[in-house]
Design a protein around this motif. Structure first.
Motif, PDB file in Angstrom:
ATOM      1  N   GLU A  18      31.139  -5.990  -5.052  1.00 34.11           N
ATOM      2  CA  GLU A  18      32.137  -5.690  -6.084  1.00 34.11           C
ATOM      3  C   GLU A  18      32.300  -4.183  -6.246  1.00 34.11           C
ATOM      4  O   GLU A  18      33.414  -3.683  -6.376  1.00 34.11           O
ATOM      5  CB  GLU A  18      31.718  -6.317  -7.423  1.00 34.11           C
ATOM      6  CG  GLU A  18      31.705  -7.846  -7.407  1.00 34.11           C
ATOM      7  CD  GLU A  18      31.173  -8.426  -8.701  1.00 34.11           C
ATOM      8  OE1 GLU A  18      30.803  -7.627  -9.604  1.00 34.11           O
ATOM      9  OE2 GLU A  18      31.115  -9.675  -8.824  1.00 34.11           O
ATOM     10  N   ARG A  19      31.174  -3.444  -6.256  1.00 37.91           N
ATOM     11  CA  ARG A  19      31.222  -1.988  -6.388  1.00 37.91           C
ATOM     12  C   ARG A  19      31.953  -1.380  -5.194  1.00 37.91           C
ATOM     13  O   ARG A  19      32.767  -0.469  -5.331  1.00 37.91           O
ATOM     14  CB  ARG A  19      29.807  -1.422  -6.462  1.00 37.91           C
ATOM     15  CG  ARG A  19      28.952  -1.987  -7.560  1.00 37.91           C
ATOM     16  CD  ARG A  19      29.294  -1.444  -8.915  1.00 37.91           C
ATOM     17  NE  ARG A  19      28.870  -0.067  -9.064  1.00 37.91           N
ATOM     18  CZ  ARG A  19      29.197   0.699 -10.101  1.00 37.91           C
ATOM     19  NH1 ARG A  19      29.955   0.218 -11.060  1.00 37.91           N
ATOM     20  NH2 ARG A  19      28.772   1.935 -10.189  1.00 37.91           N
ATOM     21  N   ARG A  20      31.633  -1.884  -4.023  1.00 36.73           N
ATOM     22  CA  ARG A  20      32.236  -1.377  -2.779  1.00 36.73           C
ATOM     23  C   ARG A  20      33.744  -1.589  -2.782  1.00 36.73           C
ATOM     24  O   ARG A  20      34.509  -0.701  -2.398  1.00 36.73           O
ATOM     25  CB  ARG A  20      31.608  -2.134  -1.599  1.00 36.73           C
ATOM     26  CG  ARG A  20      32.192  -1.797  -0.241  1.00 36.73           C
ATOM     27  CD  ARG A  20      31.436  -0.668   0.398  1.00 36.73           C
ATOM     28  NE  ARG A  20      31.773  -0.549   1.799  1.00 36.73           N
ATOM     29  CZ  ARG A  20      32.732   0.230   2.273  1.00 36.73           C
ATOM     30  NH1 ARG A  20      33.471   0.946   1.461  1.00 36.73           N
ATOM     31  NH2 ARG A  20      32.974   0.304   3.566  1.00 36.73           N
ATOM     32  N   ALA A  21      34.180  -2.751  -3.219  1.00 38.17           N
ATOM     33  CA  ALA A  21      35.604  -3.113  -3.159  1.00 38.17           C
ATOM     34  C   ALA A  21      36.473  -2.246  -4.056  1.00 38.17           C
ATOM     35  O   ALA A  21      37.672  -2.082  -3.797  1.00 38.17           O
ATOM     36  CB  ALA A  21      35.786  -4.583  -3.520  1.00 38.17           C
ATOM     37  N   ILE A  22      35.870  -1.669  -5.129  1.00 38.48           N
ATOM     38  CA  ILE A  22      36.674  -0.843  -6.037  1.00 38.48           C
ATOM     39  C   ILE A  22      36.362   0.651  -5.884  1.00 38.48           C
ATOM     40  O   ILE A  22      36.682   1.460  -6.750  1.00 38.48           O
ATOM     41  CB  ILE A  22      36.494  -1.287  -7.509  1.00 38.48           C
ATOM     42  CG1 ILE A  22      35.024  -1.220  -7.936  1.00 38.48           C
ATOM     43  CG2 ILE A  22      37.055  -2.687  -7.714  1.00 38.48           C
ATOM     44  CD1 ILE A  22      34.793  -1.509  -9.405  1.00 38.48           C
ATOM     45  N   GLY A  23      35.713   0.999  -4.779  1.00 38.30           N
ATOM     46  CA  GLY A  23      35.495   2.413  -4.473  1.00 38.30           C
ATOM     47  C   GLY A  23      34.436   3.095  -5.301  1.00 38.30           C
ATOM     48  O   GLY A  23      34.485   4.313  -5.474  1.00 38.30           O
ATOM     49  N   LYS A  24      33.455   2.341  -5.806  1.00 44.70           N
ATOM     50  CA  LYS A  24      32.406   2.941  -6.633  1.00 44.70           C
ATOM     51  C   LYS A  24      31.225   3.465  -5.813  1.00 44.70           C
ATOM     52  O   LYS A  24      30.301   4.057  -6.373  1.00 44.70           O
ATOM     53  CB  LYS A  24      31.896   1.919  -7.658  1.00 44.70           C
ATOM     54  CG  LYS A  24      32.905   1.564  -8.746  1.00 44.70           C
ATOM     55  CD  LYS A  24      33.222   2.769  -9.624  1.00 44.70           C
ATOM     56  CE  LYS A  24      34.173   2.419 -10.762  1.00 44.70           C
ATOM     57  NZ  LYS A  24      34.485   3.592 -11.593  1.00 44.70           N
ATOM     58  N   CYS A  25      31.243   3.244  -4.504  1.00 45.25           N
ATOM     59  CA  CYS A  25      30.151   3.729  -3.658  1.00 45.25           C
ATOM     60  C   CYS A  25      30.530   5.078  -3.034  1.00 45.25           C
ATOM     61  O   CYS A  25      31.684   5.273  -2.641  1.00 45.25           O
ATOM     62  CB  CYS A  25      29.855   2.730  -2.543  1.00 45.25           C
ATOM     63  SG  CYS A  25      29.115   1.191  -3.131  1.00 45.25           S
ATOM     64  N   PRO A  26      29.556   5.988  -2.924  1.00 48.28           N
ATOM     65  CA  PRO A  26      29.835   7.247  -2.221  1.00 48.28           C
ATOM     66  C   PRO A  26      30.252   6.960  -0.779  1.00 48.28           C
ATOM     67  O   PRO A  26      29.765   6.007  -0.156  1.00 48.28           O
ATOM     68  CB  PRO A  26      28.484   7.982  -2.258  1.00 48.28           C
ATOM     69  CG  PRO A  26      27.739   7.367  -3.398  1.00 48.28           C
ATOM     70  CD  PRO A  26      28.179   5.939  -3.452  1.00 48.28           C
ATOM     71  N   LEU A  27      31.159   7.754  -0.256  1.00 49.85           N
ATOM     72  CA  LEU A  27      31.562   7.595   1.140  1.00 49.85           C
ATOM     73  C   LEU A  27      30.369   7.862   2.050  1.00 49.85           C
ATOM     74  O   LEU A  27      29.587   8.782   1.813  1.00 49.85           O
ATOM     75  CB  LEU A  27      32.689   8.568   1.483  1.00 49.85           C
ATOM     76  CG  LEU A  27      34.032   8.351   0.787  1.00 49.85           C
ATOM     77  CD1 LEU A  27      34.962   9.526   1.075  1.00 49.85           C
ATOM     78  CD2 LEU A  27      34.688   7.047   1.226  1.00 49.85           C
TER      79      LEU A  27
END
Length: 514
Positions: free
Chosen positions: A302-311
């Motif tokens: 879920e975090r990944r899908a909304i761009g909450k993870c550092p690149l």
């Protein structure tokens, strides 16, 4: 026969007339279409606050500064700005906690708080926090003399609380300790803080990070913050010299880019992005999160899908390649210890082999003792500020990236490539699943909507320290009178007012001595 010939001629004339009418009709439509296209093109050209699109920009243009639309930085007062009163209302102490850039914002707020309180500011204390283990203090990082002199028109600053003599005994003034509320409004300072200062003569605000609201509807107060941030806060000469040495080496071969690669343990733990790591690494991240952050259920997908993870480093490289940078690009990495080892850096280094950091390009002996401390962070800050292009990979709660974007904007709209992680996330997820067709074009479409460091409206949650436009900028030929640049002699005016205030304060003392 004659009648038939005449009839035929009349028929031919009618056909010619219809043809001419049709041709004129088509020409009219073409003219209208051309006119509409021309108007549309002109309106697009005249737009002053639209992001640059991919069709309008090239890598060569990215190496240059962004379009300013006639704006230039200016944080000088534009309305009546009296000097600090000769007689102080009391003394203000603050303890700035957090890392270098969180402390930097706190210092700006401390100066503004002193101005609001008509107080004398004691040189801010920099917290030797548990992460950095660095007790350099204000004197070890910033040019104290420059700081005090630069702000003499705004607030009075002393290096320490003075001694007082009472009943023949000398002792230090004691400041009463107060914990300000987070993002406190100006009204808190004009009521609670003022009352405590009247009672005790000195107050000590601790902790002092994010203890003043960023959005203040007083442009002169905001300009004071800019004067502190971009003029008064100057690193010590040895830090400036070291940073300039690194920049000179990097630029000796042409343009260079800086990247704040926030693929570090603390940020990955904060974001809850664990699943791409090995089981042992996940345990380390989860343990760090439990010990340092509030308990919260975080689902990686879920975090990944909304761009909450550092690149990841590879994702950064793929973005740059899609934009058009090639493997000859020189890149300076501003980062702590990257989590996960060399396997995450290998794909990035394959795409862009010319990578440097402050240890590899700078004097190793000077930085080796303090690479994780405030000195290393200060050098990274200056190199990123002076680089031709800067790319933050995780702005979010990153004070380093946010402050740098604001400083580069003020420094002359220097190019910043700010990836939209939320928009890019589904594109990278598709690539991981093997759907690679049109990948680079999809990345370019997202990146085409960026501002690349040009002036743009500040929209929450964007911080004032990330974007001080328009308060700290002006135009020579403004459409709005409020945006007009102040006169060139504004510093002379302020200096004259300050001298008048000081002379007025001295006169009563002279009359008493006579």
């Amino acid at each position: 026969m004659g009648r038939r010939t005449g009839g035929a001629n009349r028929h031919q004339l009618k056909l010619i007339g219809w043809s001419l009418k049709g041709l004129l009709g088509r020409l009219s439509i073409a003219v209208v279409v051309l006119l509409i296209c021309t108007i549309s093109l002109l309106s697009t050209t005249k737009s002053t606050n639209q992001p640059v699109t991919r069709s309008q920009i090239s890598v060569d243009e990215l190496w240059d500064t962004a379009a300013s639309d006639g704006w230039r930085p200016s944080s000088a007062p534009r309305s009546d700005w009296p000097p600090p009163p000769a007689e102080t209302s009391g003394y203000l102490r603050v303890r700035c906690n957090g890392g270098l850039n969180q402390q930097r914002s706190a210092i700006c707020n401390a100066v503004l708080a002193a101005r609001i309180l008509n107080a004398t500011l004691v040189l801010p204390e920099l917290d030797a926090n548990s992460f950095w283990h660095d007790d350099s203090g204000f004197h070890g990082i910033y040019d104290v003399e420059h700081f005090i002199n630069s702000l003499k028109y705004d607030v009075r600053i002393v290096e320490k609380l003075p001694d007082i003599t009472k009943g023949g005994k000398t002792k230090k003034i004691k400041a009463v300790q107060i914990r300000p509320p987070r993002d406190a409004p100006i009204s808190w300072y004009t009521t609670v803080a003022v009352e405590e200062m009247k009672k005790h003569g000195a107050i000590y605000l601790t902790p002092f990070s994010h203890r003043m609201a960023e959005e203040i509807y007083n442009p002169e107060y905001q300009r004071l913050r800019c004067r502190v941030n971009y003029h008064a806060l100057r690193f010590k000469p040895n830090i400036m010299k070291l940073s300039q040495s690194i920049v000179s080496k990097l630029r000796a071969q042409g343009h260079f880019m800086s990247i704040h690669l926030r693929f570090e343990m603390d940020m990955l733990a904060f974001a809850g992005c664990f699943d791409i790591f090995m089981p042992e690494e996940q345990k380390i991240l989860k343990k760090y999160r439990e010990e340092n952050f509030a308990k919260k259920k975080l689902v990686y997908s879920e975090r990944r899908a909304i761009g909450k993870c550092p690149l990841t480093p590879e994702e950064v490289g793929l973005i740059l390649r899609a934009i058009g940078f090639d493997n000859s690009t020189r890149i300076y990495l501003a980062a702590g210890e990257l989590f996960g080892g060399k396997r995450f850096m290998k794909p990035f280094r394959t795409l862009f082999p010319h990578l440097e950091n402050h240890s590899s390009v700078g004097p190793v002996e000077e930085l080796s003792q303090n690479t994780r401390g405030l000195l290393g962070s200060a050098v990274d800050y200056m190199v990123c500020l002076l680089s031709d292009v800067f790319m933050p990979t995780y702005d979010g709660p990153s004070n380093f990236a946010n402050n740098l974007m604001g400083h580069r904007l003020y420094y002359g709209f220097r190019t910043t490539i700010q990836p939209d992680r939320k928009a890019l996330a589904p594109i990278f997820i598709d690539r991981e699943k093997g759907r690679t067709a049109g990948f680079e074009e999809a990345v370019r479409r997202v990146m085409s909507k960026a501002h690349f460091g040009g002036p743009h409206k500040r929209i929450p949650p964007e911080s004032f320290y990330t974007n001080s436009w328009p308060e700290c900028f002006c135009q020579m030929l403004p459409k709005n009178p409020a945006d007009k640049c102040p006169p060139d002699n504004v510093m002379e005016i302020l200096n004259s007012r300050l001298q008048t205030e000081e002379n007025t304060a001295v006169e009563p003392l002279n009359s008493k001595s006579n």
